[in-house]
Design an enzyme around this catalytic site. Structure first.
Site, mmCIF file in Angstrom:
data_model
loop_
_atom_site.group_PDB
_atom_site.id
_atom_site.type_symbol
_atom_site.label_atom_id
_atom_site.label_comp_id
_atom_site.label_asym_id
_atom_site.label_seq_id
_atom_site.Cartn_x
_atom_site.Cartn_y
_atom_site.Cartn_z
ATOM 1 N N ASP A 115 -3.546 1.237 10.109
ATOM 2 C CA ASP A 115 -4.639 2.104 10.363
ATOM 3 C C ASP A 115 -4.846 2.090 11.457
ATOM 4 O O ASP A 115 -5.567 3.191 11.918
ATOM 5 C CB ASP A 115 -5.347 1.993 9.429
ATOM 6 C CG ASP A 115 -5.555 2.309 8.237
ATOM 7 O OD1 ASP A 115 -4.837 1.478 7.236
ATOM 8 O OD2 ASP A 115 -6.070 3.395 7.469
ATOM 9 N N CYS A 125 0.975 -1.391 -0.567
ATOM 10 C CA CYS A 125 0.398 0.194 -0.445
ATOM 11 C C CYS A 125 0.767 1.351 -0.137
ATOM 12 O O CYS A 125 2.124 1.542 -0.692
ATOM 13 C CB CYS A 125 -1.005 -0.107 1.374
ATOM 14 S SG CYS A 125 -1.916 1.285 0.897
HETATM 15 C C1 RUB Z 1 -3.640 3.339 3.675
HETATM 16 C C2 RUB Z 1 -2.705 2.295 4.315
HETATM 17 C C3 RUB Z 1 -1.667 2.805 5.334
HETATM 18 C C4 RUB Z 1 -1.900 3.740 6.155
HETATM 19 C C5 RUB Z 1 -0.730 3.952 7.243
HETATM 20 O O1 RUB Z 1 -5.137 2.838 3.435
HETATM 21 O O2 RUB Z 1 -3.440 1.297 5.167
HETATM 22 O O3 RUB Z 1 -0.881 2.013 4.814
HETATM 23 O O4 RUB Z 1 -3.364 4.178 6.713
HETATM 24 O O5 RUB Z 1 -0.848 5.262 6.370
HETATM 25 P P1 RUB Z 1 -5.776 3.776 2.623
HETATM 26 P P2 RUB Z 1 0.486 6.543 6.729
HETATM 27 O O6 RUB Z 1 -5.126 3.972 1.438
HETATM 28 O O7 RUB Z 1 -7.306 2.577 2.544
HETATM 29 O O8 RUB Z 1 -5.870 5.652 3.469
HETATM 30 O O9 RUB Z 1 1.636 5.735 7.597
HETATM 31 O O10 RUB Z 1 0.210 7.573 5.580
HETATM 32 O O11 RUB Z 1 -0.726 6.875 7.541
#
Ligand code: RUB
Length: 323
Positions: free
Chosen positions: A199, A130
């Site tokens: 998340d 992701c």
């Molecule tokens: C994003 C996702 C990321 C976490 C952490 O999912 O799973 O790994 O949110 O992100 P989506 P960060 O694209 O559905 O929002 O490290 O940028 O906080």
């Protein structure tokens, strides 16, 4: 009903439609929205708190899984709830709390990059999934320190966040290769480490992150490859302390197949869960701004950060049961 500034409604809509995405960015945007709502409020002092609660509810109803969102709302709103004073004083409390949250969040990302980079060795092959801005920061920091690393990022269907990861890493000069999600078990066997974002982190150390994370963790476990999570402490879920589960968002089928395809195949249902849960047994460490912890220490972070909230929650329950 209250007049909510257009910009605030736009932020809420952008979170829903994932124009604003990633748990950290979502949290900072929510803090910014609360600040804008307070700055632009033109009503009476008596109604300010109720108006802010209304705005908080709009923001809370955007996406259900990233715990950073309610935690950011709680950070700002709790100070307001516990304050009295003139409209200007209350407005200032919201603005300052929102700014403090944003500042602390950005500082946390920097610290995690520093701690995480120490865990990466020269010559490491790293797999990520992701787009996590924190995981990217760790990798970029290790690269900046002169460590020669090679990264495999999967596509992350159906929304292809892996392309954002690959673009950001390539722009920073990191050697990056994008692979289909289905290639991950094969790829992870060649890796030294997996790094992903979060998340939500539950009190038992379980990780809630983009769908496919648990499959990757399983493959890393099988191949004896270190599995690391990079997460600010405001992604830890206080409600899991009292047994509440993190809600897994189900998104629209048209993110997986086209509307036309759906119409042409009326007998087929499409399920599009956006997140999954990785058990703590598959996680070697969680890199937070307070240091690197084993997943089972998540409960300590939670009691340190949210012990007061739990006390309030329990006291409220006791008061209600006495009534
Ligand atoms: C994003 C996702 C990321 C976490 C952490 O999912 O799973 O790994 O949110 O992100 P989506 P960060 O694209 O559905 O929002 O490290 O940028 O906080």
């Amino acid at each position: 009903m209250y007049q909510v500034p257009r910009e605030v409604l736009e932020i809420a809509e952008d979170i829903k439609t994932m124009k604003i995405r990633g748990a950290g960015k979502i949290a900072r945007s929510v803090a910014r929205a609360l600040r804008i709502a307070a700055e632009r409020y033109r009503g009476s002092g008596e109604e300010f708190k109720e108006y802010m609660e209304h705005v908080a509810r709009i923001l809370l109803n955007t996406r259900p899984t990233a715990v950073s969102l309610p935690n950011a709302v709680m950070f700002v709103m709790n100070r307001l709830r516990n304050s009295t004073g003139s409209l200007e004083e209350l407005r200032r409390i919201v603005i300052e709390s929102a700014n403090e949250f944003i500042e602390k969040s950005l500082e946390a990302v920097k610290k995690i990059a520093e701690y995480g980079a120490r865990m990466i060795s020269d010559g490491d092959v790293i797999v990520t999934h992701c787009h996590s801005s924190v995981a990217v920061s760790v990798i970029v920091e290790a690269h900046r320190q002169g460590k020669k690393i090679k990264v495999f990022s999967d596509e992350t269907r159906p929304k292809f966040q892996g392309r954002i990861t690959s673009t950001q890493l390539a722009e920073a000069g990191v050697d990056v290769t994008i692979v289909p999600d289905s290639a991950m078990r094969l790829i992870v066997k060649k890796a030294d480490k997996v790094i992903v974002g979060a998340d939500a982190i539950a009190s038992n150390g379980a990780l809630v992150n983009k769908i496919g994370t648990s499959q990757l963790a399983l493959a890393a476990h099988e191949a004896d490859v270190m599995f690391l999570v990079a997460a600010e402490t405001y992604k830890f879920s206080p409600m899991t302390l009292v047994g509440e589960l993190v809600k897994i968002e189900l998104r629209d089928p048209t993110e997986v197949v086209s509307k036309e395809w759906l119409e042409n195949n009326p007998g087929i249902r499409v399920l599009n869960p956006a997140f999954d849960v990785t058990p703590p047994e598959y996680i070697d460490a969680i890199i937070t701004e307070r240091g690197v912890i084993p997943p089972h220490a998540a409960v300590l972070i939670l009691s340190e950060s949210f012990g007061w909230a739990m006390r309030e929650y329990i006291m409220k329950g006791l008061e209600e049961s006495e009534e």
